[in-house]
Design a protein around this motif. Structure first.
Motif, short mmCIF file in Angstrom:
data_model
loop_
_atom_site.label_atom_id
_atom_site.label_comp_id
_atom_site.label_asym_id
_atom_site.label_seq_id
_atom_site.Cartn_x
_atom_site.Cartn_y
_atom_site.Cartn_z
N ALA A 104 0.86 -1.13 0.02
CA ALA A 104 0.13 0.06 -0.03
C ALA A 104 0.89 1.46 0.16
CB ALA A 104 -0.99 0.04 1.08
N ALA A 105 0.48 2.14 -0.49
CA ALA A 105 0.90 3.39 -0.64
C ALA A 105 0.74 4.35 0.73
CB ALA A 105 0.92 4.53 -1.91
N VAL A 106 1.61 5.10 1.07
CA VAL A 106 1.12 5.86 2.50
C VAL A 106 1.21 7.51 2.04
CG1 VAL A 106 1.99 6.59 4.92
CG2 VAL A 106 1.91 4.12 4.22
N LEU A 107 0.42 8.19 2.60
CA LEU A 107 0.09 9.58 2.23
C LEU A 107 -0.27 10.25 3.53
CD1 LEU A 107 -2.67 9.09 -0.33
CD2 LEU A 107 -0.42 9.65 -0.80
N ALA A 148 -0.30 3.74 -6.37
CA ALA A 148 -0.41 2.37 -6.15
C ALA A 148 -1.11 1.65 -7.31
CB ALA A 148 -0.99 1.80 -4.79
#
Lengths: 346, 346
Positions: free
Chosen positions: A49-52, A135
């Motif tokens: 997962a991408a983190v923001l 993602a």
């Protein structure tokens, strides 16, 4: 030249099942083709997962699958559509995009040059909108199953706190604003498929709506009450949704709705109402009557907004519906799209 | 009985192109079938985007397309997989899910009963995970494309602030923990397709990993350094990604890796290494050596974690790679999956 191209190192010529298996071939595809094109710090981790980072906010999230046929058409392609279409859904929800995800279903045997072209189109559209693709996922299905590729995108945005969009806020006297001429996208696809024996100089209106929407918000703020982009089902379907959700009558003046001559001609040949034909770069905005002139002025000054105009008004009525008035005095009820005269236009 | 079923009012028997056209038939599908099943306040607005309130946070976002064939198999189905698979990607990223989106590509001619079954499976999985499905989309493609349906889901979550997962944190002496027996999902799909002349009592391990992940985080917190679910490409691929990203040697003890007898038998028949076979309910966690016993204890006490165990350790080495040791003393290098012996398992 895009920085993407210079780093692309994917040497395979065709997609095969192994590119969807999650192993070594998948990694080469992701690292060789997708990563260089979509290059951004979040994507580079290649994690699950991408983190923001966000501060307290109202988030908007929207998702769409794109199955347009053919993949490329005058004025655009599936990749550009997959980015702009999802970003436009955020824009008309009054949200500024912060991230996109992209998931591909590829057909075994797909020419990698075709995939690369669409990945570049996506990267270009995302770059122009200044939104990272953070993602993604790739699956491969057998030859014959997915018309080259299907693309699903999800957009995440932060709702602009200056406005509140809701059909319940729409009231009698509000104006119906249309951003520009309608029907170009649907007729372009129809002609590109050669289902129509017609050479017409039409191209898709595929574009990012954010600049127009932002100009509108900047100028009229909370006097902007409702927006929707007029994609599948066309303007007629969007206005019917508005009538139903607001409980009001939406009255449009038939002649005020801009339709390019070539689009109108193609529609007449096919017996289609341009109001039912899909757009990929037009939206409907409802603005309170006293601010409509300012709204139009703001749109006219924004890039691509020169043809925006007031096309109707909201009225009280016993039955919530959409009515089109003609200048000679007649009126007709405008229905939602029934059936699918133009399948797979997005 | 689920509340979904009682409100389902979609009377059509088959999906046709009109259900993907964005007009009246699309509306009946969304309001008659999807909305009752996925019922939640955000979805009910039917707007272009769902809106969620968040406080300042690190958000995780992940997306996946699901093309598993057949749609239903012992132990699960595409709908359940589409929800659990995406939620598991959030879980192993250390994030608690707050919303899901779902986008469907449906084949014209699809029996609505089949669609309803999968929508119910999704709704059930989402309900069990306590995560709302807040936005969606439906496209329809011609009969013969898309094998019934493809589903793309995107998950949005909030990263647990108690942990920091990164391959750079992995160091010599850390332990490799596996959540349970491997290979069941991939072999189940293989047998369900009848590509293998075999009647074996195997069922997919499809499940939500959050309860196990949460138990681990609650117990060992920051001593948890890295996680990944072992889906496509299997445990071998995940461990190779770890070796590469951390620059370390990952040493596993071959006999310590649990594989059910029926799965092992099927793998042997096909000449497959269980380490390369996909799972949908197992993950790898790297925990510092001094907390590994506690980690295992926590997993054993969590539902479905009874078979979790330490299967290896992280070592220094000249070349980052994965090595499997056998009890008789031999070692072998474990590679990533090359090619695709088991296509379309998720």
């Amino acid at each position: 030249m895009s920085p993407a191209k210079t780093k692309d190192s994917f040497g395979d010529q065709q997609i095969d099942m192994a590119h969807g298996a999650g192993g070594e071939a998948s990694r080469r595809l992701v690292e060789g083709l997708f990563e260089p094109a979509f290059s951004n710090p979040s994507l580079a981790t290649l994690a699950d997962a991408a983190v923001l980072e966000v501060s307290a906010a109202r988030l908007a999230i929207t998702t769409d699958s794109f199955v347009v046929k053919p993949l490329r058409f005058p004025g655009g392609s599936i990749g550009e559509l997959a980015v702009n279409g999802t970003l436009n859904d955020l824009a008309v929800s009054g949200a500024k995009p912060i991230a996109l995800t992209a998931s591909f279903v590829l057909e075994a045997g797909l020419d990698v040059a075709v995939l690369r072209q669409e990945v570049d189109a996506m990267a270009g559209a995302a770059r122009r909108a200044n939104v990272p693709i953070v993602a993604g996922d790739t699956k491969v299905v057998e030859n014959g199953k997915a018309d080259g590729m299907y693309i699903s995108t999800t957009g995440l945005g932060i709702v602009d706190s200056r406005i509140e969009l809701a059909p319940q806020r729409v009231q009698a006297g509000d104006r119906v604003i249309l951003s520009g001429p309608i029907g170009a996208h649907g007729m372009t696809i129809m002609i590109a498929r050669a289902e129509l024996e017609l050479q017409a100089d039409i191209q898709s209106d595929t574009r990012l709506l954010s600049p127009l929407v932002e100009a509108l918000i900047d100028r009229v703020g909370p006097s902007l009450k409702w927006m929707r982009d007029a994609t599948r089902g066309g303007v007629a379907t969007v206005l019917n949704e508005l009538a139903r959700d607001s409980g009001m009558v939406v009255e449009v003046v038939e002649e005020s709705i801009p339709v390019e001559d070539a689009v109108r001609g193609a529609c007449e040949l096919l017996g289609l109402d341009p109001l039912h034909v899909a757009n990929e770069g037009q939206f409907i905005a409802i603005v309170s009557g006293d601010r409509a002139d300012e709204a139009i002025e703001a749109l006219h000054q924004a890039p691509g907004g020169r043809q925006a105009r007031v096309v109707g008004a909201i009225c009280e009525g016993r039955v919530a519906r959409v009515v089109a008035k003609a200048s000679y005095g007649g009126t007709r009820i405008v229905d939602m799209l029934i059936g699918d005269p133009l399948p797979r236009i997005c």
